[in-house]
Design a protein around this motif. Sequence first.
Motif, PDB file in Angstrom:
ATOM      1  N   ARG A 208     -10.305   0.825   1.860  1.00 36.89           N
ATOM      2  CA  ARG A 208     -10.816   0.949   0.575  1.00 36.89           C
ATOM      3  C   ARG A 208     -11.716  -0.269   0.074  1.00 36.89           C
ATOM      4  O   ARG A 208     -11.897  -0.479  -0.988  1.00 36.89           O
ATOM      5  CB  ARG A 208      -9.713   1.269  -0.467  1.00 36.89           C
TER       6      ARG A 208
ATOM      7  N   ARG B   7     -10.683  -3.608  -0.042  1.00 35.10           N
ATOM      8  CA  ARG B   7      -9.839  -4.388  -0.879  1.00 35.10           C
ATOM      9  C   ARG B   7      -9.495  -5.348   0.148  1.00 35.10           C
ATOM     10  O   ARG B   7      -9.079  -5.104   1.338  1.00 35.10           O
ATOM     11  CB  ARG B   7      -8.640  -3.731  -1.310  1.00 35.10           C
TER      12      ARG B   7
ATOM     13  N   ASP C  67     -10.207  -6.475  -5.360  1.00 32.44           N
ATOM     14  CA  ASP C  67     -11.283  -5.100  -5.083  1.00 32.44           C
ATOM     15  C   ASP C  67     -12.465  -5.944  -4.872  1.00 32.44           C
ATOM     16  O   ASP C  67     -13.182  -6.542  -5.669  1.00 32.44           O
ATOM     17  CB  ASP C  67     -11.412  -4.243  -6.509  1.00 32.44           C
TER      18      ASP C  67
ATOM     19  N   LYS D 121      -3.881  -6.001  -8.086  1.00 28.47           N
ATOM     20  CA  LYS D 121      -2.800  -5.985  -7.663  1.00 28.47           C
ATOM     21  C   LYS D 121      -1.919  -7.387  -7.359  1.00 28.47           C
ATOM     22  O   LYS D 121      -2.533  -8.241  -6.634  1.00 28.47           O
ATOM     23  CB  LYS D 121      -2.211  -4.765  -6.807  1.00 28.47           C
TER      24      LYS D 121
ATOM     25  N   PHE E 188      -0.963   3.434   4.347  1.00 25.42           N
ATOM     26  CA  PHE E 188      -1.108   4.222   2.801  1.00 25.42           C
ATOM     27  C   PHE E 188      -0.749   5.514   3.042  1.00 25.42           C
ATOM     28  O   PHE E 188      -0.834   6.154   2.001  1.00 25.42           O
ATOM     29  CB  PHE E 188      -2.627   3.677   2.661  1.00 25.42           C
TER      30      PHE E 188
ATOM     31  N   LYS F 128       3.544   6.554  -3.473  1.00 22.37           N
ATOM     32  CA  LYS F 128       2.235   6.526  -4.201  1.00 22.37           C
ATOM     33  C   LYS F 128       1.073   5.546  -3.824  1.00 22.37           C
ATOM     34  O   LYS F 128      -0.024   5.945  -3.818  1.00 22.37           O
ATOM     35  CB  LYS F 128       2.589   6.200  -5.515  1.00 22.37           C
ATOM     36  N   GLU F 129       1.406   4.821  -3.227  1.00 23.50           N
ATOM     37  CA  GLU F 129       0.286   3.922  -2.756  1.00 23.50           C
ATOM     38  C   GLU F 129       0.286   3.121  -1.247  1.00 23.50           C
ATOM     39  O   GLU F 129      -0.607   2.562  -0.748  1.00 23.50           O
ATOM     40  CB  GLU F 129       0.165   2.641  -3.904  1.00 23.50           C
TER      41      GLU F 129
ATOM     42  N   ASP G 215       7.085  -1.647  -0.768  1.00 25.11           N
ATOM     43  CA  ASP G 215       6.562  -0.307  -1.474  1.00 25.11           C
ATOM     44  C   ASP G 215       5.540  -1.064  -2.393  1.00 25.11           C
ATOM     45  O   ASP G 215       5.630  -1.550  -3.384  1.00 25.11           O
ATOM     46  CB  ASP G 215       7.555   0.365  -2.428  1.00 25.11           C
ATOM     47  N   LEU G 216       4.442  -0.458  -2.081  1.00 28.60           N
ATOM     48  CA  LEU G 216       3.245  -1.082  -2.797  1.00 28.60           C
ATOM     49  C   LEU G 216       2.793  -0.553  -4.232  1.00 28.60           C
ATOM     50  O   LEU G 216       2.353  -1.221  -5.165  1.00 28.60           O
ATOM     51  CB  LEU G 216       1.823  -0.885  -2.011  1.00 28.60           C
ATOM     52  N   ALA G 217       3.570   0.607  -4.608  1.00 31.86           N
ATOM     53  CA  ALA G 217       3.572   0.967  -5.900  1.00 31.86           C
ATOM     54  C   ALA G 217       4.365   0.384  -6.802  1.00 31.86           C
ATOM     55  O   ALA G 217       3.955  -0.191  -8.053  1.00 31.86           O
ATOM     56  CB  ALA G 217       3.645   2.540  -5.931  1.00 31.86           C
TER      57      ALA G 217
ATOM     58  N   LYS H 243      -4.863   6.299   6.334  1.00 31.59           N
ATOM     59  CA  LYS H 243      -5.413   6.572   4.845  1.00 31.59           C
ATOM     60  C   LYS H 243      -4.136   7.693   4.784  1.00 31.59           C
ATOM     61  O   LYS H 243      -3.541   8.302   5.333  1.00 31.59           O
ATOM     62  CB  LYS H 243      -6.678   7.211   5.190  1.00 31.59           C
TER      63      LYS H 243
END
Length: 417
Positions: free
Chosen positions: A137, A139, A164, A172, A194, A198-199, A219-221, A411
Amino acid sequence: MTFDRYAAAHVAVAAVVAVIALLSAALPGVAHAQTNGQTNGQTVAHDEGASLPEERSIGHIEPVHEFYGAMPSGVAKAPNGRLFVNYPRWGDDVPFTVGEIVDGRVVPYPNAQINRPDPMHPAATLLSVQNVVADYRNRLWILDTAAPKFAPPVQGGAKLIAVDLATNKVVKTIVFKPKVLLPQSYIDDVRFDFRYGKEGVAYLSDSSPAGPGGIIVVDLASGDAWRTLEAHPATQGDPAFVPVVEGIEMTEDGPNGTPQPVHFAADGLALSADGNILYFSPLSSRHLYSVATRFLRDRDADDGEVEASVRDLGEKGASDGLASDANGAVYAGDYERNSIRKMLPDGTWVTIAHDPRILWPDALSIGTDGYLYFTANQLNRQAQFNHGRDLRKKPYTLFRIKINAQPLELKPQALSE
């Protein structure tokens, strides 16, 4: 002897000398034949103008950037073509710990302010970054050890940050809690999948030289994280391992001045093409290990179940960084042999680059341009491994080698279709 006979003899001697001189010019080394040794009873001549056989190089590495300041470690080639590096604060004068290479210069990234360590705001500033990774993405993920000079991590400073690249803004920040980051922890590498939660999830290595190493799952979320394979023999490295780099045993001076082996735990990480296997390698080892990621992601998994899925895949050479491509191949530096090696999907290892300029290959990054990027930072020449003498010789170098493969991008399913 009459004058005529004497003159004739003198002319004959002069002629012989002239012939010898001509032969010496036409056949270099003949004049030295009597002093250059014998083989099978015959005198062997050495041509002093000729070069002797040398160790041959393998592959074609291209210098991308030369560093005349601080020593770099990590590198990240983003899908949009931007190129990033980082400088851990191990003892050099490091004006900024993350940078971007722009028009042949390295500039602070994402800005100069965040690169100024602030003890009052350890979570908001970069203290000592060990690695950088770019995702699909665009990032840039920044792994901050918060452990300058391998000191205990600054409380609240060890973190994983995402920037970003479209806005160059931090989007984040995950700060690691004490139960995850031990007093002697040194987080070293990170890989992402990923497709879960959620993330997505991140896998990190704790390569602590003083405490139990292991694998950290995030857990990235939620930012929730947990340790696994802590103190497992595969993550700790070989206690009897003594690396030999540039022909010299790499040791440190012990408390009484006697050499002692350098010891670091789990270091390089790479994921299989399907994400089901995490490959890892202690810095103090020549072996590659693997573990099933489904057990790592299950924080309630029984320790015995996790450990039972660990496999010793045999020797690959002593490496620092690892990487994997979309075809399932795994790449590893080989710091003892100035090489970059590749494990094919069938488990066979081949050397794709061997060059005397590959002085301690550190982090690896695969770009969408089909190149493998890696830093050569002469880590073994640091003062701590050479009785207090800094033997590093600038510049340090960022290289690349064409591999004709794409980076692994795990992804979410909807994006992969």
